[in-house]
Scaffold this motif. Structure first.
Motif, mmCIF file in Angstrom:
data_model
loop_
_atom_site.group_PDB
_atom_site.id
_atom_site.type_symbol
_atom_site.label_atom_id
_atom_site.label_comp_id
_atom_site.label_asym_id
_atom_site.label_seq_id
_atom_site.Cartn_x
_atom_site.Cartn_y
_atom_site.Cartn_z
ATOM 1 N N HIS A 4 -7.526 14.191 6.106
ATOM 2 C CA HIS A 4 -7.065 15.429 6.445
ATOM 3 C C HIS A 4 -7.692 16.334 5.462
ATOM 4 C CE1 HIS A 4 -4.220 13.817 9.095
ATOM 5 N NE2 HIS A 4 -3.567 12.893 7.888
ATOM 6 N N ASP A 5 -8.117 15.790 4.182
ATOM 7 C CA ASP A 5 -8.635 16.622 3.139
ATOM 8 C C ASP A 5 -10.253 16.966 3.717
ATOM 9 O OD1 ASP A 5 -6.808 16.401 1.302
ATOM 10 O OD2 ASP A 5 -7.954 15.387 -0.059
ATOM 11 N N ASN A 6 -10.501 18.184 3.110
ATOM 12 C CA ASN A 6 -11.786 18.898 3.580
ATOM 13 C C ASN A 6 -12.833 18.267 2.742
ATOM 14 O OD1 ASN A 6 -13.572 20.457 4.785
ATOM 15 N ND2 ASN A 6 -13.285 22.400 3.614
ATOM 16 N N ALA A 7 -13.237 16.941 3.155
ATOM 17 C CA ALA A 7 -14.150 16.166 2.360
ATOM 18 C C ALA A 7 -14.630 15.058 3.231
ATOM 19 C CB ALA A 7 -13.702 15.639 1.035
ATOM 20 N N PRO A 8 -15.890 14.517 3.268
ATOM 21 C CA PRO A 8 -16.396 13.519 3.906
ATOM 22 C C PRO A 8 -15.441 12.386 3.857
ATOM 23 C CG PRO A 8 -18.173 14.293 2.500
ATOM 24 C CD PRO A 8 -16.833 15.109 2.283
ATOM 25 N N TYR A 9 -15.138 11.344 4.750
ATOM 26 C CA TYR A 9 -14.099 10.453 4.660
ATOM 27 C C TYR A 9 -14.611 9.315 3.670
ATOM 28 C CZ TYR A 9 -10.940 6.850 6.301
ATOM 29 O OH TYR A 9 -10.038 5.795 6.246
ATOM 30 N N TYR A 10 -14.091 8.894 2.702
ATOM 31 C CA TYR A 10 -14.249 7.761 1.881
ATOM 32 C C TYR A 10 -13.292 6.670 2.001
ATOM 33 C CZ TYR A 10 -15.604 5.333 -2.412
ATOM 34 O OH TYR A 10 -16.033 4.400 -3.255
ATOM 35 N N ASN A 43 -9.806 8.300 0.426
ATOM 36 C CA ASN A 43 -9.358 9.873 0.286
ATOM 37 C C ASN A 43 -8.687 9.989 1.777
ATOM 38 O OD1 ASN A 43 -11.385 10.051 2.128
ATOM 39 N ND2 ASN A 43 -12.452 11.395 1.137
ATOM 40 N N SER A 44 -8.086 11.258 1.409
ATOM 41 C CA SER A 44 -7.346 11.535 3.066
ATOM 42 C C SER A 44 -8.263 12.263 3.915
ATOM 43 C CB SER A 44 -6.342 12.679 2.584
ATOM 44 O OG SER A 44 -5.886 13.273 3.730
ATOM 45 N N THR A 85 0.733 -1.204 0.073
ATOM 46 C CA THR A 85 0.036 0.017 0.058
ATOM 47 C C THR A 85 1.024 1.347 -0.067
ATOM 48 O OG1 THR A 85 -1.152 1.389 1.461
ATOM 49 C CG2 THR A 85 -0.226 -0.658 2.508
ATOM 50 N N ARG A 86 0.539 2.341 -0.477
ATOM 51 C CA ARG A 86 1.153 3.635 -0.765
ATOM 52 C C ARG A 86 0.065 4.630 -0.814
ATOM 53 N NH1 ARG A 86 6.247 1.347 -2.083
ATOM 54 N NH2 ARG A 86 5.389 0.720 0.201
ATOM 55 N N SER A 87 0.653 5.882 -0.211
ATOM 56 C CA SER A 87 -0.032 7.071 -0.488
ATOM 57 C C SER A 87 0.407 7.822 -1.791
ATOM 58 C CB SER A 87 -0.047 7.981 0.489
ATOM 59 O OG SER A 87 1.054 7.931 0.942
ATOM 60 N N PHE A 88 -0.281 8.516 -2.739
ATOM 61 C CA PHE A 88 0.199 9.054 -3.797
ATOM 62 C C PHE A 88 0.814 10.214 -3.500
ATOM 63 C CE2 PHE A 88 -3.978 6.665 -5.067
ATOM 64 C CZ PHE A 88 -3.375 5.946 -6.024
ATOM 65 N N GLY A 89 1.862 10.632 -4.585
ATOM 66 C CA GLY A 89 2.394 11.814 -4.526
ATOM 67 C C GLY A 89 1.450 12.989 -4.766
ATOM 68 N N GLN A 90 0.506 12.623 -5.539
ATOM 69 C CA GLN A 90 -0.600 13.722 -5.894
ATOM 70 C C GLN A 90 -1.828 12.965 -5.680
ATOM 71 O OE1 GLN A 90 1.723 14.060 -8.564
ATOM 72 N NE2 GLN A 90 2.971 15.581 -7.243
ATOM 73 N N ARG A 91 -2.974 13.583 -5.374
ATOM 74 C CA ARG A 91 -4.452 12.868 -5.265
ATOM 75 C C ARG A 91 -4.631 12.226 -6.929
ATOM 76 N NH1 ARG A 91 -2.990 13.560 -0.859
ATOM 77 N NH2 ARG A 91 -4.266 15.022 0.812
ATOM 78 N N VAL A 92 -5.590 10.959 -6.778
ATOM 79 C CA VAL A 92 -5.697 10.571 -7.998
ATOM 80 C C VAL A 92 -7.192 10.606 -8.065
ATOM 81 C CG1 VAL A 92 -5.865 8.226 -9.144
ATOM 82 C CG2 VAL A 92 -3.674 9.167 -8.302
ATOM 83 N N ARG A 98 -11.160 12.186 -4.452
ATOM 84 C CA ARG A 98 -9.848 12.415 -4.565
ATOM 85 C C ARG A 98 -9.100 11.453 -3.815
ATOM 86 N NH1 ARG A 98 -8.075 17.176 -2.018
ATOM 87 N NH2 ARG A 98 -6.525 17.607 -3.516
ATOM 88 N N PHE A 99 -8.613 10.349 -4.511
ATOM 89 C CA PHE A 99 -7.954 9.269 -3.960
ATOM 90 C C PHE A 99 -6.723 9.545 -3.350
ATOM 91 C CE2 PHE A 99 -11.441 7.000 -6.011
ATOM 92 C CZ PHE A 99 -11.625 6.103 -4.917
ATOM 93 N N TYR A 100 -6.149 9.281 -2.161
ATOM 94 C CA TYR A 100 -5.106 9.660 -1.572
ATOM 95 C C TYR A 100 -3.959 8.185 -1.140
ATOM 96 C CZ TYR A 100 -2.493 10.083 3.042
ATOM 97 O OH TYR A 100 -1.624 9.987 4.090
ATOM 98 N N LYS A 101 -4.869 7.144 -1.143
ATOM 99 C CA LYS A 101 -4.120 6.113 -0.639
ATOM 100 C C LYS A 101 -4.998 4.748 -1.240
ATOM 101 C CE LYS A 101 -2.123 3.991 3.342
ATOM 102 N NZ LYS A 101 -1.898 4.079 4.787
ATOM 103 N N VAL A 102 -4.237 3.898 -1.713
ATOM 104 C CA VAL A 102 -4.894 2.416 -2.179
ATOM 105 C C VAL A 102 -3.762 1.451 -1.770
ATOM 106 C CG1 VAL A 102 -6.011 3.391 -4.283
ATOM 107 C CG2 VAL A 102 -3.845 2.621 -4.586
ATOM 108 N N GLY A 103 -4.240 0.549 -1.952
ATOM 109 C CA GLY A 103 -3.520 -0.969 -1.496
ATOM 110 C C GLY A 103 -4.026 -2.212 -1.820
ATOM 111 N N VAL A 104 -3.393 -3.490 -1.568
ATOM 112 C CA VAL A 104 -3.647 -4.456 -1.901
ATOM 113 C C VAL A 104 -3.161 -5.524 -0.923
ATOM 114 C CG1 VAL A 104 -3.341 -6.483 -3.388
ATOM 115 C CG2 VAL A 104 -3.928 -4.313 -4.395
ATOM 116 N N GLY A 105 -4.092 -6.616 -0.377
ATOM 117 C CA GLY A 105 -3.847 -7.421 0.700
ATOM 118 C C GLY A 105 -3.847 -8.906 0.135
#
Length: 422
Positions: A299-305, A296-297, A252-259, A340-347
DNA sequence: TCTGGGGTCCTAGGACCC
DNA sequence: TCTGGGGTCCTAGGACCC
């Protein structure tokens, strides 16, 4: 006896080895994407900028004020320095165990008899040798159990008078060191367990060591019970268990920029599939179950997704192409317009050992082990991502933000340090 | 201009099935 | 008329480590 050798502020001190100009200055190293501070040297602690896991942008000005050196994580360098450290450590004892990138346990067997020069002198010899060969400062903790070796290594660094080496070889020393340790300094006791223990009247490491294991098991779990035994000097942790294959593997990794677009999200997730699958084959396991998640992040000003979805494989597999196809379908469920995706990952979950797995004769096996072996071999020789599944995207555009990256002094020919003689 | 790590293991609780 | 058990799978998130 067990010894734990661990490198002080590893990433920060690794930066100093090939860059004499910055020695003496505070040095901090940042996490992926230059997000947080994850390692600091002694000078940074002395300058008051030694707090770990604080966001970089919040302390940027403090760092400038004390003329600190700021570096991005240089994993190419750290991995190679870690390998050198482990090589040196492995000579000190019959058995060694790599616990993390900067920690090595040494197992001197069941014999409690010290080397001729005594444990303390041997500890100092190991410390000196690592400095001489690898140029990294370490702490050495020695004790009858891994948890006590860990406690000793804490004392070696933090308690005055030990100067880098601590040996727990008597009840007197054990009591003295544990009495000076907070609960959260004990290996396996985090913030939450410490708070619960305190409510029960257990205030420090020594009081925990004095607890009745049965009572602790009732109040908490077998894991905390084992910790209590280990603090008493009774060995419960076994390297065979530690070395056992992992039950879950994540990438898993957070993006350098939102996706925000689905195609990019898919490429990122398939990249994680590639990384996780390669780790899976490294430990000779197959996976029966995959989870893919994105968020999403907070910390972003948006509902948590945050969404996660699983896929169960009809037949256990370690084939990147099969894992990728399944993950690709899950991306459609995770993606949502406008997020605005901030982080994705695979388990990869429900792992079984490949050599003992009984295949099912009614399921068509689509694994391509020869292809995977070939892929691993090429990537092992020419570097990760020399060959990859096309779905990961040929641009490989998810590079991390690493604004303050030092050179790959030890692993890239063009980055070799040069000494000019007149 | 904007910025907040990564990995493993475990469990609570809801949904669904018989 | 009203009530009631047990198992599995999945998602979310806690807890710990470095």
């Amino acid at each position: 006896m067990q010894a734990l050798l661990d490198i002080n502020g590893f990433y920060a001190n690794a930066e100093l080895v090939f860059d004499p100009k910055i020695r003496g200055r505070p040095v901090v190293v940042l996490t992926n994407n230059d997000g947080c501070i994850c390692a600091v040297n002694q000078a940074a602690k002395d300058a008051g900028v030694g707090k770990k896991f604080v966001p970089y942008f919040q302390v940027k000005e403090d760092l400038q004020r004390v003329n600190a050196v700021v570096r991005s994580s240089n994993y190419e360098l750290y991995a190679d320095m870690s390998r050198r450290f482990m090589d040196t450590c492995s000579r000190f004892a019959p058995n060694s165990h790599i616990y993390s990138i900067d920690e090595c346990f040494l197992d001197f067997g069941s014999s409690h008899s010290a080397p001729p020069e005594g444990w303390d002198a041997y500890g100092r010899y190991m410390r000196r040798t690592v400095w001489k060969e690898v140029r990294l400062p370490i702490g050495v903790g020695i004790g009858p159990t891994p948890t006590l070796a860990k406690a000793a290594s804490h004392a070696a660094k933090r308690i005055e008078g030990f100067n880098g080496v601590a040996v727990i070889d008597s009840d007197h020393v054990r009591r003295s060191i544990l009495s000076q340790m907070e609960l959260t300094d004990v290996w396996g006791i985090g913030r939450r367990l410490a708070a619960r223990l305190e409510l029960l009247g257990v205030k420090n490491a020594w009081q925990l060591a004095e607890c009745d294991p049965g009572w602790i098991r009732k109040q908490f779990s077998v894991l905390v019970e084992s910790t209590v035994y280990e603090l008493k000097g009774i060995k419960k942790l076994d390297w065979d268990e530690v070395r056992a294959p992992k039950k879950e593997i994540y990438s898993t990794r957070s993006f350098g920029q939102r996706v925000m677009d689905k195609a990019s999200l898919r490429q990122a997730i398939l990249t994680h599939v590639g990384i996780a699958a390669s780790k899976l084959r490294d430990q000779n396991s197959l996976s029966g179950h995959m989870v893919v998640f994105g968020a999403n992040s907070p910390h972003d000003n948006a509902p948590y997704y945050s969404r996660s979805f699983t896929h169960k494989f009809p037949s256990y597999t370690s084939d990147t192409t099969l894992l990728s196809a399944a993950a690709s379908r899950l991306v459609d469920q995770i993606y949502s317009r406008g997020i605005r995706f901030y982080k994705v990952g695979v388990g990869l979950l429900d792992l079984v050992r490949e050599d003992t797995y009984q295949r099912d004769m009614f399921t068509i096996n689509k694994d391509k082990p020869e292809l995977m072996a070939c892929l691993d071999k090429i990537n092992g020789r020419y570097g990760r991502n020399s060959v990859f599944v096309a779905g990961q995207g040929v641009e490989q555009k998810f590079s991390m933000r690493r604004e303050f990256l030092s050179k790959q002094y030890t692993t890239r020919l063009s980055d070799l340090p040069v000494i000019k003689c007149k």
